[in-house]
Design a protein around this motif. Structure first.
Motif, PDB file in Angstrom:
ATOM      1  N   HIS A  76      -0.753   0.988  -0.934  1.00 14.50           N
ATOM      2  CA  HIS A  76      -0.817  -0.466  -1.069  1.00 14.50           C
ATOM      3  C   HIS A  76      -1.340  -0.869  -2.440  1.00 14.50           C
ATOM      4  CE1 HIS A  76      -1.989  -4.609  -0.152  1.00 14.50           C
ATOM      5  NE2 HIS A  76      -3.271  -4.326  -0.337  1.00 14.50           N
ATOM      6  N   CYS A  77      -0.794  -1.957  -2.958  1.00 14.89           N
ATOM      7  CA  CYS A  77      -1.374  -2.648  -4.108  1.00 14.89           C
ATOM      8  C   CYS A  77      -1.609  -4.095  -3.689  1.00 14.89           C
ATOM      9  CB  CYS A  77      -0.441  -2.628  -5.314  1.00 14.89           C
ATOM     10  SG  CYS A  77      -0.194  -1.018  -6.062  1.00 14.89           S
ATOM     11  N   THR A 108       7.230   2.627  -6.004  1.00 13.97           N
ATOM     12  CA  THR A 108       6.983   1.246  -5.572  1.00 13.97           C
ATOM     13  C   THR A 108       6.085   1.216  -4.341  1.00 13.97           C
ATOM     14  OG1 THR A 108       8.988   1.310  -4.204  1.00 13.97           O
ATOM     15  CG2 THR A 108       9.212   0.457  -6.454  1.00 13.97           C
ATOM     16  N   VAL A 109       5.509   0.045  -4.110  1.00 19.02           N
ATOM     17  CA  VAL A 109       4.776  -0.206  -2.868  1.00 19.02           C
ATOM     18  C   VAL A 109       5.480  -1.354  -2.137  1.00 19.02           C
ATOM     19  CG1 VAL A 109       2.522   0.657  -3.554  1.00 19.02           C
ATOM     20  CG2 VAL A 109       3.165  -1.675  -4.169  1.00 19.02           C
ATOM     21  N   PRO A 110       5.388  -1.319  -0.804  1.00 18.36           N
ATOM     22  CA  PRO A 110       4.631  -0.370   0.001  1.00 18.36           C
ATOM     23  C   PRO A 110       5.320   0.982   0.101  1.00 18.36           C
ATOM     24  CG  PRO A 110       5.931  -1.768   1.436  1.00 18.36           C
ATOM     25  CD  PRO A 110       6.117  -2.298   0.040  1.00 18.36           C
ATOM     26  N   TYR A 111       4.537   1.971   0.478  1.00 16.10           N
ATOM     27  CA  TYR A 111       5.097   3.209   0.991  1.00 16.10           C
ATOM     28  C   TYR A 111       4.293   3.535   2.231  1.00 16.10           C
ATOM     29  CZ  TYR A 111       7.483   7.612   1.327  1.00 16.10           C
ATOM     30  OH  TYR A 111       8.270   8.643   1.785  1.00 16.10           O
ATOM     31  N   PHE A 112       5.013   3.756   3.310  1.00 20.01           N
ATOM     32  CA  PHE A 112       4.399   3.908   4.616  1.00 20.01           C
ATOM     33  C   PHE A 112       4.801   5.249   5.198  1.00 20.01           C
ATOM     34  CE2 PHE A 112       4.882   3.420   9.273  1.00 20.01           C
ATOM     35  CZ  PHE A 112       3.572   3.132   9.617  1.00 20.01           C
ATOM     36  N   PHE A 170      -1.822  -1.569  -9.932  1.00 22.32           N
ATOM     37  CA  PHE A 170      -0.421  -1.995 -10.101  1.00 22.32           C
ATOM     38  C   PHE A 170      -0.044  -2.005 -11.589  1.00 22.32           C
ATOM     39  CE2 PHE A 170       2.887  -5.167 -10.714  1.00 22.32           C
ATOM     40  CZ  PHE A 170       3.797  -4.814  -9.730  1.00 22.32           C
ATOM     41  N   PRO A 171       1.173  -1.537 -11.906  1.00 22.89           N
ATOM     42  CA  PRO A 171       2.154  -0.879 -11.048  1.00 22.89           C
ATOM     43  C   PRO A 171       1.823   0.597 -10.904  1.00 22.89           C
ATOM     44  CG  PRO A 171       3.075  -1.148 -13.235  1.00 22.89           C
ATOM     45  CD  PRO A 171       1.706  -1.769 -13.277  1.00 22.89           C
TER      46      PRO A 171
END
Length: 204
Positions: free
Chosen positions: A5-6, A49-53, A32-33
């Motif tokens: 998360h950012c 990139t975010v999100p990453y889950f 970020f980034p």
């Protein structure tokens, strides 16, 4: 479950959803980034990139899809509209609208006001895409007429996904003057939710 998360990015959608559902999760907050500021992150998510889950063997990078996944796999149905419901199509339309139509032009505005060095900033592009956004928000203004939430008079992930576009406009780009009356009132309702406040607070 783990969320990369950012603050004040699309990952707020997922964080908000997790908090609404009161699920247990690990949170990694990054600068970020992240593809620039934390280069090792690209070993986890090649897009950077975010999100990453991550949920076991599942890895996902699209914020609205992650919300849909969570609500479908772990929810009780309260954040969804059933496929047999008359407003199911409307529900899906708002989910896709939230990113493709309402968030996309803001990404361009962000780039050419804050992310690019001064010599590459583009005032005309910013004004053009701000006007583009104003036009696209007319659908939301009309869709909220006489409604508390977007679909079936209940809070769903459609409100989370569209709500983030409004968070971004107000808290990141500071262009909330474009909010028309129904949108302004809707945003004020959303920001009263405890999960909204937690997701946006930066204190998680």
């Amino acid at each position: 479950m783990k969320l990369y998360h950012c603050p004040m990015t699309r990952s707020i959608r997922v964080l908000w959803c997790l908090e609404e559902m009161q699920l247990d999760y690990d949170l990694e907050v990054m600068p970020f980034p992240p593809r620039v500021m934390q280069k090792s992150f690209k070993e986890i998510n090649p897009l950077g990139t975010v999100p990453y889950f991550v949920d076991g063997d599942v890895g996902m990078s699209e914020s609205c899809a992650i919300c849909h996944y969570l609500a479908t796999r772990y929810g009780d149905g309260s954040l969804l509209i059933d496929s047999k419901h008359e407003e199911y199509g409307t529900f899906l339309d708002w989910l896709y609208y939230s990113d493709a139509t309402a968030t996309f032009p803001q990404a361009v505005i962000l780039r050419y006001t804050m992310l690019e060095p001064p010599e590459r900033q583009q005032a005309q592009a910013v004004e053009d895409y701000k006007a583009f956004l104003v036009g696209r928000l007319k659908k939301l203004e009309q869709g909220l007429e006489g409604k508390t939430f977007l679909c079936a008079e209940k809070f769903t992930i459609a409100d989370i996904c569209v709500g983030f576009a409004l968070i971004f406009a107000k808290q990141v780009l500071h262009i909330e003057e474009i909010f028309t009356p129904n949108i302004k009132a809707y945003y004020e309702r959303l920001e009263q939710r405890e999960a909204f406040q937690k997701a946006c607070s930066g204190s998680l």
